[in-house]
Structure formats: structure tokens, C-alpha cells
Write a protein that holds these residues in place. Structure first.
Motif, PDB file in Angstrom:
ATOM      1  N   ILE A 169      37.741  -4.925 -43.152  1.00 46.84           N
ATOM      2  CA  ILE A 169      38.232  -5.876 -42.154  1.00 46.84           C
ATOM      3  C   ILE A 169      39.581  -6.431 -42.564  1.00 46.84           C
ATOM      4  O   ILE A 169      40.506  -6.542 -41.757  1.00 46.84           O
ATOM      5  CB  ILE A 169      37.212  -7.022 -41.971  1.00 46.84           C
ATOM      6  N   THR A 174      40.373 -12.324 -37.994  1.00 48.38           N
ATOM      7  CA  THR A 174      39.138 -12.997 -38.361  1.00 48.38           C
ATOM      8  C   THR A 174      39.336 -14.503 -38.494  1.00 48.38           C
ATOM      9  O   THR A 174      40.315 -14.961 -39.093  1.00 48.38           O
ATOM     10  CB  THR A 174      38.568 -12.410 -39.669  1.00 48.38           C
ATOM     11  N   THR A 204      34.999 -12.325 -36.257  1.00 45.71           N
ATOM     12  CA  THR A 204      36.174 -11.452 -36.263  1.00 45.71           C
ATOM     13  C   THR A 204      36.318 -10.815 -34.892  1.00 45.71           C
ATOM     14  O   THR A 204      35.359 -10.265 -34.357  1.00 45.71           O
ATOM     15  CB  THR A 204      36.009 -10.354 -37.326  1.00 45.71           C
TER      16      THR A 204
END
Lengths: 240, 240
Positions: free
Chosen positions: A57, A68, A74
Motif C-alpha cells: 500500500i 490512506t 485506504t
DNA sequence: AACCAATAATTGGTTAACCAAAAATATAAA
DNA sequence: TTTATATTTTTGGTTAACCAATTATTGGTT
């Protein structure tokens, strides 16, 4: 015997997750603006630790594909699906830098950076540049090599260009340059004098705010360095 | 009342650790080539979780200052102390990118990239470029905005340049560009036609392998985009 | 004294558990 | 029925625990 070996999987866990996320977007299960499943769910679903999910991520966040928000979730960037797929593919396809590309890009960035520095340098920049040049000269005359001090001088030029992005890019490619040049540290006395002269020349042009002149000087300087490294490289390879 | 507020500490834990490591190097407790204390020791000594230490190490590794070997340890790059201190300072000082720097850098990267693409493009590149251009045109005529498809086309150009570093750099600044341009998505019909023509023009020059021509075309194209964005920006700000 | 094998300690890699903030939900009062 | 509030759940942030590979140490053998 050889056929008993199976191909080594070079794909890192992080890349696997990224590929999965791309799949989710492609298949329409995830759309731009949607909230991504929680890190925990993703980790469990993919049968892998949450750290990897977090790393993936973060990587996609670095390239602007995800965003996020702490304690909230996110979300996927509001770009179109086409763009998202293209960008993620590119992120996955990031390759190891080759020497030729590196040098080519460096030359280009340096020339541009020097030109801007000549136009925008302040008095403070000149002081910093002089200081960097001095420590470069001292090191070089004393030990006949000073790759690091050399690069610091060039970074100061990038700083004087007043272009933050340009400086960041220089900083990013610096380690690769250091690794590439690490095998040709030692110069003979002639080369030492020449490179010092070239550096002084560059500083002079920046001082007199002559963009055209500094571009030419930087170009020839880098050209010399490149030629020299090519020769050294040859010499080293024959030595070995 | 106001004076009761204390300054918010914007320094992230990672930066704190990096600063400490720099301190260790400066004070001579750590020298180039040394092995860094173990992650555990660092974490305990700094009273902070090991994740942060790992993140900090990874960041410094990205900039070539540290080198970590699994199950073995992390060592400090063999650079001189001067270089190390300078580099770490630069890493800590990485600033938010401003719009001006971003656009300025993008223009130079794009022009350079297009020029190289004209010299090195293969038949496959042309196919990919045509495809990207087509989806750009479709989106634009249909919805009057296509920032993402636009950028994908430019990324394909970077790919055709055969310079991996250049493409990576483009990829790095892409998200920032997207964020910057996100507020000026809609074009009127005249502009649509013009930008499509410009893109076709660029592709033609790449096809005919004319570096000089494509440089000029890209320059003027980006100039148009920039002028347009400036006007839109003004218009938007007054609207608001 | 030098070398080698077995074992113990240390390392980064990886996963699981804990925490406070935020969001969602249920509940009670108006 | 609506709104306000209390509570439970979910979130990413953070820390601690576990694992296999590596390294250092130790003891014994030559």
C-alpha cells in the motif's frame, strides 16, 4: 539433472499483492474512489502477513495510486481505470537501472541543473559551492580520489537551481552513480588537475550567471569523466 | 491563549532515527564500513518500535547510505564521512514539491524523453504509442477531459526512449502532476482539437525519427498546456 | 598451536497481538 | 419519527513475539 531445477520466483510478496490489487480493479470489483478492504482482510485473504500488505500500500501510495487515511481506511485514487491499470503495470515493471541510462540521465539533469543554478544562484549558494569545491580539491590533491566530494559539489549545484524536484531526482540517482563509479576512484595527477580546473570553471560560470557557458562547461566536464571511466573500465577489465 | 499551544512536532519517528544515526557518524562512534547496531538494539536504545528502525534503514538504503544483508547485519556505505553527512542531511531535508519546480522539471524530462524516443523507437513502440493515442482521443472527444490518458501517452514515450532511469523518474513525478492538474480537467472543444493535433504531431515526428522536430513539437505542446492551466487556474481562483 | 565440528547467540524476515482514534450501530430521549 | 448520545466495531499505527539463516563461540582433535 538441470531440468529438475524450477525457476526461481523473483516476484516479491509485495509485487504479488500489487498484482492482486490490480486484478481487483481490472475485474471491476474495485473502482476508483472505492475504499480498499482493510489491511487485515487483505492479509488474511492473500494468506500473508499484514506488513507486506502495508508495504504494498505504501508503495502504491508513493506513486499516487492509493491514498490512506489513518484510522479510517485506504481509498483508490480517483483516476480512470485505464490510467490505474497502466500506472500499476508500470510500477510493477520498474527495472534495475543500467549504467548507460544512468549516465545519460545524469548528464541531462546536471546540465539542466547547472543552467538553472547560473540563473538563480544567490550569494549564499556561491558560498556553499565554494566550500564544497574547496573540500573537493583538498581531498583530491591529498588522496587522488574524491567521488563523494565531487557528487556533493554537484548536489549543491542542484540546490542552487532552486528546483526542489530536480534536486530530489539528483538525490535519487546519486547512490546508483556512486555504485557505478566506485571502481574507478584513483586518478593520476594530470586528471586531478584537469577535473579541478573544470569544476572551478563551472563555478565561475555560475558566479557570472552565464547559463550558456556553464552548460557547455558541464557538458564537456561530464564527457571527460565518462571517457575516463570508459578507459579505466577497460583497463580494469584487462587487469583482471 | 495562543501562546499555550506548543509547536507541533512534524518530525516523523523515522526522521528522528535518521538524525540519530547521522549523529553517531558525526561523533565518530560509527565509521564508514562499520556494522550498524542490530535493529533490536537501536529500537531499544531509542525507545521506539523496531518497525520504525526498519523503515529508517530502508529509507537510507534507498539513498545508498546503508546496505543491509539478511541474517547478517546492516553496514554503512564505504563513503567518506563528509559525503555521508551531506547525503543524510539532504535526505532529511527533502521538501514538498512545489508546482513550479514540478512543471519545469516535467518539461525538460519530456522533451529529452521525446527526443530519445524519436531516435530509438521500435516498431512495437509505435504500435503502443498509437494505441495510447487512440484511447486518449476517444476519451477526450467523449468526455472533454483525459488527463490520465494524456499522461499514459507520455509514459509510453518515455518507454520508447529506452532509458529506464528516465522512465522511472517520469513515473515518480507523475502522481504529483496528476494532483496538480486535477482541478483543470475540462477543456472546450477548440482546445480538445488542438491538443489532439499536437499529440498526433508528436507521434508523427517520433515515427519519422526526427529528434529535432519532436523536441520543438513537445516544447510547444507543453507550453500550451502550461498556459492553459495558468488561465484555468486564474479562472478557478476567481470563481472561488 | 592450528584446525574443525558442534552448539549457542545474534541477525534480519515475518507474523501476530495490542492500542487509540474513527466510524458505525444501537439505544434512549424528545 | 427524529435526534442525540453511548457503545461496539473497525481502522491503521505500533509494538512484541516467533522463525530460519547466519555468525560467533566453544570444546575437542590433530
Amino acid at each position: 539433472m538441470l531440468e529438475n531445477f524450477s525457476e526461481i520466483n523473483v516476484e516479491t510478496p509485495v509485487d504479488k499483492i500489487i498484482r492482486q490489487i490490480k486484478g481487483l480493479i481490472t475485474s471491476g470489483q474495485l473502482e476508483p474512489g472505492d475504499k480498499l478492504p482493510s489491511e487485515r482482510q487483505l492479509a488474511e485473504r492473500l494468506g500473508i502477513g499484514r506488513s507486506y500488505v502495508r508495504d504494498a500500500i505504501r508503495k502504491l501510495e508513493f506513486y499516487g495510486i492509493l491514498k490512506t487515511m489513518p484510522q479510517s481506511g485506504t481509498i483508490i485514487s480517483g483516476l480512470g481505470i485505464t490510467a490505474l491499470e497502466g500506472l500499476i503495470s508500470d510500477v510493477l515493471a520498474i527495472e534495475e537501472t543500467d549504467f548507460a541510462s544512468l549516465v545519460e540521465t545524469r548528464v541531462f539533469l546536471e546540465i539542466h541543473s547547472a543552467s538553472l543554478a547560473a540563473q538563480r544562484r544567490t550569494a549564499d549558494d556561491l558560498v556553499a559551492l565554494k566550500k564544497a569545491l574547496l573540500s573537493y580539491e583538498e581531498k583530491l590533491t591529498k588522496e587522488n580520489f574524491a567521488v563523494e566530494e565531487d557528487l556533493l559539489f554537484h548536489l549543491k549545484i542542484a540546490e542552487a537551481s532552486k528546483n526542489k524536484v530536480l534536486k530530489s531526482l539528483m538525490l535519487i540517482i546519486t547512490p546508483d552513480i556512486l555504485n557505478s563509479y566506485s571502481n574507478l576512484k584513483v586518478c593520476n595527477t594530470d586528471t586531478v588537475k584537469k577535473t579541478i580546473d573544470e569544476h572551478r570553471n563551472i563555478l565561475d560560470f555560475i558566479t557570472s550567471q552565464d547559463p550558456i557557458g556553464v552548460e557547455r562547461a558541464m557538458k564537456s566536464h561530464l564527457n571527460d569523466v565518462l571517457n575516463y571511466s570508459r578507459n579505466r573500465g577497460l583497463k580494469n577489465s584487462t587487469e583482471k
